[in-house]
Structure formats: structure tokens, C-alpha cells
Design a protein around this motif. Structure first.
Motif, short mmCIF file in Angstrom:
data_model
loop_
_atom_site.label_atom_id
_atom_site.label_comp_id
_atom_site.label_asym_id
_atom_site.label_seq_id
_atom_site.Cartn_x
_atom_site.Cartn_y
_atom_site.Cartn_z
N GLY A 224 0.80 -1.22 0.00
CA GLY A 224 0.00 0.00 0.00
C GLY A 224 0.83 1.27 0.00
O GLY A 224 0.30 2.35 0.29
N TRP A 225 2.10 1.16 -0.36
CA TRP A 225 2.98 2.34 -0.34
C TRP A 225 3.00 3.07 -1.67
O TRP A 225 3.35 4.23 -1.74
N ILE A 226 2.64 2.35 -2.76
CA ILE A 226 2.46 2.99 -4.05
C ILE A 226 1.15 2.47 -4.63
O ILE A 226 0.66 1.41 -4.24
N THR A 227 0.60 3.23 -5.57
CA THR A 227 -0.66 2.81 -6.17
C THR A 227 -0.68 3.20 -7.65
O THR A 227 -0.13 4.24 -8.02
N PRO A 228 -1.26 2.36 -8.51
CA PRO A 228 -1.34 2.72 -9.94
C PRO A 228 -2.32 3.86 -10.15
O PRO A 228 -3.37 3.94 -9.49
N THR A 229 -1.95 4.77 -11.04
CA THR A 229 -2.81 5.93 -11.30
C THR A 229 -3.26 6.01 -12.75
O THR A 229 -4.26 6.67 -13.05
N ALA A 230 -2.51 5.38 -13.67
CA ALA A 230 -2.87 5.49 -15.08
C ALA A 230 -2.16 4.40 -15.87
O ALA A 230 -1.23 3.76 -15.39
N ARG A 231 -2.62 4.21 -17.09
CA ARG A 231 -1.96 3.32 -18.05
C ARG A 231 -1.60 4.19 -19.25
O ARG A 231 -2.46 4.88 -19.81
N VAL A 232 -0.33 4.19 -19.64
CA VAL A 232 0.09 5.02 -20.77
C VAL A 232 0.68 4.13 -21.85
O VAL A 232 1.27 3.10 -21.58
N ARG A 233 0.51 4.57 -23.09
CA ARG A 233 1.05 3.83 -24.23
C ARG A 233 1.87 4.79 -25.08
O ARG A 233 1.43 5.90 -25.39
N GLU A 234 3.09 4.38 -25.42
CA GLU A 234 3.96 5.20 -26.26
C GLU A 234 4.23 4.46 -27.56
O GLU A 234 4.88 3.40 -27.56
N GLY A 235 3.71 4.97 -28.66
CA GLY A 235 3.89 4.33 -29.95
C GLY A 235 3.30 2.94 -29.97
O GLY A 235 2.17 2.70 -29.54
N ASN A 236 4.07 1.98 -30.48
CA ASN A 236 3.61 0.59 -30.57
C ASN A 236 3.98 -0.23 -29.33
O ASN A 236 3.77 -1.45 -29.32
N ARG A 237 4.57 0.43 -28.32
CA ARG A 237 4.98 -0.29 -27.13
C ARG A 237 3.77 -0.69 -26.28
O ARG A 237 2.72 -0.04 -26.34
#
Length: 208
Positions: free
Chosen positions: A58-71
Motif C-alpha cells: 500500500g505504499w504505491i498505487t497505480p494511477t494510469a496506463r500510458v502507451r507510447e507508440g507501438n509499445r
């Protein structure tokens, strides 16, 4: 609860997330850019394992999903309030409290006598050469990290500490090698060389 923050890599990741949210790939890139891979081991497997452990606590939490190009899409994490508090407590504890560490060199140098005088001096001189090269590399990396002005000195100040520690080790290694060469460091079965006696002048000497 397990103290994942005891892991040096965990501490480094939490420190990065104090600055801004990042995805693991960016965390690794920033650590390498700042030369922190000299003090923490960074590889894909260990990094993602530590990220998962920090999220589990519980010390970090996901905030978003990002996509760069075809990765593939990457998960961005941010520090939680609990993580921020745990990080601050651990940093303060480690800064305030010296701990005895046991590096491999400390173990090996305890048995320096096994190499014999010539072997020990040669090994120490070679270590000194490698320490000089490491100091030059570290100082160059620090200069490069600071050159753009984008990285505050405070973010890489541990590199200064590491360079000071390496220089101190270099001084000690060099001094001991010189003592061995001079014969002033006693070896088992071999008496240490005594200082040469000062020759007293005579009337004949004084008169030339």
C-alpha cells in the motif's frame, strides 16, 4: 508487515516517486541517468518485483496506463500517504544511525597475509589502479548529471559521498602497499624493517 523499504532499490524507487508519478521503465531510466545504478542493482526482474511488493504494502498505487507508440501500455504509479511516511521514517533512521556493514573487501583484507608481501602489495596496487578509474568514472557521471541543470545536486548527492568514500579507501590501500614495499609492515615469520639509524657526525666529518 514486511519492511520492503529495507531493500535499497525500494528506497530508491520511493524516492523517485516523491518527485512525480512514473512507470517502472521510466524509474529504471532515471536511476541510470543519475548514476544510481552504482549503488543499487537495477534489472527488469528485480525492479518489477519490488514495485509489486511496494504496491502490495500500500505504499504505491497505480494511477494510469500510458502507451507510447507501438509499445505495450505501461502502468504509472504514485506514492501513497502511507508510502511517503514509511519512506521518510526509513531515510531518517538510516541517516541518523550508523550501521556496521560487511563488504567483501573487508573480509578478504583480513587474510592479506596469505598472499605474502609481494603478492599482497601487487594486489593492493592493482586495486588502487581500479579505484582511481572508478573515481574518475563516478566524477564524470556526476558532472554529466549536473551539467544540464535539470537534476538538482540534492538528487545525486550520494554520488559525492560515494566518491569521498572511494578516495578514502584509495588512500588507505596505497599507504598499506607502500608500507609493505618499505618492509615496515611485519609479516608472519619476517621481522619488520627497522628505521635506519641516524649517523652521528665526527670531527673528521665536520672538517671535511
Amino acid at each position: 508487515m514486511a519492511r520492503s523499504v529495507d531493500n535499497p532499490l525500494a528506497l530508491a524507487l520511493l524516492g523517485l516517486l516523491m518527485e512525480r508519478p512514473m512507470h517502472p521503465y521510466e524509474m529504471a531510466a532515471v536511476l541510470r541517468e543519475r548514476g544510481k545504478d552504482a549503488s543499487v542493482r537495477i534489472n527488469r526482474g528485480s525492479l518489477y518485483d519490488v514495485v509489486a511488493a511496494l504496491e502490495g504494502q500500500g505504499w504505491i498505487t497505480p494511477t494510469a496506463r500510458v502507451r507510447e507508440g507501438n509499445r505495450p501500455a505501461r502502468t504509472v504509479y504514485e506514492l501513497t500517504g502511507e508510502g511517503r511516511a514509511a519512506f521518510a521514517v526509513r531515510v531518517e533512521e538510516q541517516v541518523r544511525t550508523p550501521r556496521r556493514e560487511f563488504p567483501l573487501f573487508l573480509t578478504a583484507v583480513a587474510y592479506l597475509g596469505a598472499l605474502g608481501p609481494a603478492g599482497a602489495a601487487a594486489a593492493l596496487r592493482e586495486r588502487a589502479d581500479r579505484l582511481r578509474a572508478a573515481i574518475a568514472d563516478d566524477e564524470r557521471a556526476l558532472r554529466e548529471a549536473l551539467a544540464s541543470g535539470a537534476v538538482p545536486r540534492l538528487y545525486v548527492i550520494e554520488a559525492e559521498y560515494a566518491a569521498h568514500m572511494t578516495r578514502a579507501e584509495l588512500d588507505w590501500v596505497t599507504a598499506v602497499a607502500e608500507e609493505i614495499d618499505a618492509g615496515t609492515l611485519a609479516w608472519p615469520g619476517e621481522p619488520a624493517a627497522s628505521a635506519p639509524e641516524k649517523t652521528k657526525g665526527t670531527d673528521h666529518d665536520l672538517s671535511g
